[in-house]
Design a protein around this motif. Structure first.
Motif, mmCIF file in Angstrom:
data_model
loop_
_atom_site.group_PDB
_atom_site.id
_atom_site.type_symbol
_atom_site.label_atom_id
_atom_site.label_comp_id
_atom_site.label_asym_id
_atom_site.label_seq_id
_atom_site.Cartn_x
_atom_site.Cartn_y
_atom_site.Cartn_z
ATOM 1 N N ILE A 125 0.952 -8.770 11.534
ATOM 2 C CA ILE A 125 1.237 -9.185 10.157
ATOM 3 C C ILE A 125 0.946 -8.092 9.139
ATOM 4 C CG2 ILE A 125 0.884 -11.636 10.649
ATOM 5 C CD1 ILE A 125 -1.837 -11.322 9.148
ATOM 6 N N ALA A 126 0.487 -6.939 9.588
ATOM 7 C CA ALA A 126 0.140 -5.842 8.676
ATOM 8 C C ALA A 126 1.283 -5.464 7.735
ATOM 9 C CB ALA A 126 -0.348 -4.624 9.460
ATOM 10 N N PRO A 127 2.540 -5.358 8.193
ATOM 11 C CA PRO A 127 3.613 -5.007 7.241
ATOM 12 C C PRO A 127 3.768 -6.033 6.121
ATOM 13 C CG PRO A 127 4.354 -4.693 9.499
ATOM 14 C CD PRO A 127 3.033 -5.401 9.567
ATOM 15 N N GLU A 128 3.638 -7.321 6.428
ATOM 16 C CA GLU A 128 3.759 -8.351 5.402
ATOM 17 C C GLU A 128 2.588 -8.295 4.424
ATOM 18 O OE1 GLU A 128 4.224 -8.941 8.647
ATOM 19 O OE2 GLU A 128 6.297 -9.627 8.760
ATOM 20 N N VAL A 129 1.409 -8.039 4.928
ATOM 21 C CA VAL A 129 0.228 -7.933 4.066
ATOM 22 C C VAL A 129 0.390 -6.739 3.127
ATOM 23 C CG1 VAL A 129 -2.260 -7.466 4.028
ATOM 24 C CG2 VAL A 129 -1.312 -9.096 5.679
ATOM 25 N N GLN A 158 3.186 -5.394 2.107
ATOM 26 C CA GLN A 158 4.224 -5.721 1.134
ATOM 27 C C GLN A 158 3.670 -6.640 0.046
ATOM 28 O OE1 GLN A 158 7.658 -7.651 2.782
ATOM 29 N NE2 GLN A 158 8.845 -7.414 0.911
ATOM 30 N N LEU A 159 2.891 -7.638 0.434
ATOM 31 C CA LEU A 159 2.278 -8.541 -0.530
ATOM 32 C C LEU A 159 1.352 -7.783 -1.474
ATOM 33 C CD1 LEU A 159 1.788 -11.450 -1.515
ATOM 34 C CD2 LEU A 159 -0.016 -11.606 0.203
ATOM 35 N N ASN A 160 0.555 -6.880 -0.935
ATOM 36 C CA ASN A 160 -0.347 -6.076 -1.768
ATOM 37 C C ASN A 160 0.403 -5.235 -2.781
ATOM 38 O OD1 ASN A 160 -2.800 -6.957 -0.732
ATOM 39 N ND2 ASN A 160 -2.784 -5.450 0.918
ATOM 40 N N ARG A 161 1.556 -4.696 -2.400
ATOM 41 C CA ARG A 161 2.345 -3.890 -3.328
ATOM 42 C C ARG A 161 2.907 -4.722 -4.477
ATOM 43 N NH1 ARG A 161 4.165 -1.642 1.490
ATOM 44 N NH2 ARG A 161 6.095 -2.842 1.417
ATOM 45 N N HIS A 162 3.144 -5.998 -4.235
ATOM 46 C CA HIS A 162 3.769 -6.856 -5.249
ATOM 47 C C HIS A 162 2.767 -7.660 -6.086
ATOM 48 C CE1 HIS A 162 7.815 -5.918 -4.045
ATOM 49 N NE2 HIS A 162 7.469 -6.115 -2.781
ATOM 50 N N CYS A 163 1.517 -7.643 -5.693
ATOM 51 C CA CYS A 163 0.498 -8.372 -6.454
ATOM 52 C C CYS A 163 0.020 -7.524 -7.613
ATOM 53 C CB CYS A 163 -0.691 -8.724 -5.572
ATOM 54 S SG CYS A 163 -0.339 -9.985 -4.360
ATOM 55 N N LYS A 164 -0.096 -8.153 -8.754
ATOM 56 C CA LYS A 164 -0.614 -7.436 -9.924
ATOM 57 C C LYS A 164 -2.118 -7.362 -9.840
ATOM 58 C CE LYS A 164 3.113 -8.905 -12.942
ATOM 59 N NZ LYS A 164 3.474 -9.647 -14.145
ATOM 60 N N LYS A 165 -2.645 -6.203 -10.164
ATOM 61 C CA LYS A 165 -4.096 -6.042 -10.196
ATOM 62 C C LYS A 165 -4.588 -6.272 -11.596
ATOM 63 C CE LYS A 165 -4.359 -3.014 -6.321
ATOM 64 N NZ LYS A 165 -5.383 -2.842 -5.393
ATOM 65 N N LYS A 166 -5.727 -6.960 -11.707
ATOM 66 C CA LYS A 166 -6.334 -7.174 -13.020
ATOM 67 C C LYS A 166 -6.992 -5.885 -13.482
ATOM 68 C CE LYS A 166 -7.286 -11.844 -13.698
ATOM 69 N NZ LYS A 166 -8.274 -12.770 -14.146
ATOM 70 N N THR A 167 -6.925 -5.665 -14.774
ATOM 71 C CA THR A 167 -7.565 -4.467 -15.326
ATOM 72 C C THR A 167 -8.712 -4.869 -16.220
ATOM 73 O OG1 THR A 167 -5.954 -4.456 -17.114
ATOM 74 C CG2 THR A 167 -5.519 -3.051 -15.212
#
Length: 83
Positions: free
Chosen positions: A68-72, A74-83
């Motif tokens: 599942i590493a590729p999906e994880v 991809q999800l990380n790239r699309h999640c906004k990080k709080k600043t």
């Protein structure tokens, strides 16, 4: 019937209480889920990381984690990080 619940931007104590009382707690690879997992009376699904699992936890097979590493990622790239 609700199958799972995601809690975002809630009070820490409310999130941990929900995690502790969950029938099934799926741990992340972070210390954030460690405290609720230790206190949980439900089933705990542990994904290997630097903290070791308790004997009664169910350990996710490393082959599943790798698959599942590729999906994880991809999800990380699309999640906004709080600043």
């Amino acid at each position: 019937q609700e199958k799972f619940r995601l809690n975002f931007e809630r009070n820490l104590s409310l999130v941990w209480t929900a995690m502790i009382n969950a029938d099934v707690l799926v741990m992340s690879r972070s210390s954030f889920s460690l405290v609720p997992a230790v206190l949980s009376r439900g089933t705990v699904l542990y994904t290997p990381f630097w903290h070791k699992p308790l004997p009664h936890w169910r350990v996710v097979d490393e082959d599943i984690v790798k698959s599942i590493a590729p999906e994880v990622n991809q999800l990380n790239r699309h999640c906004k990080k709080k600043t």
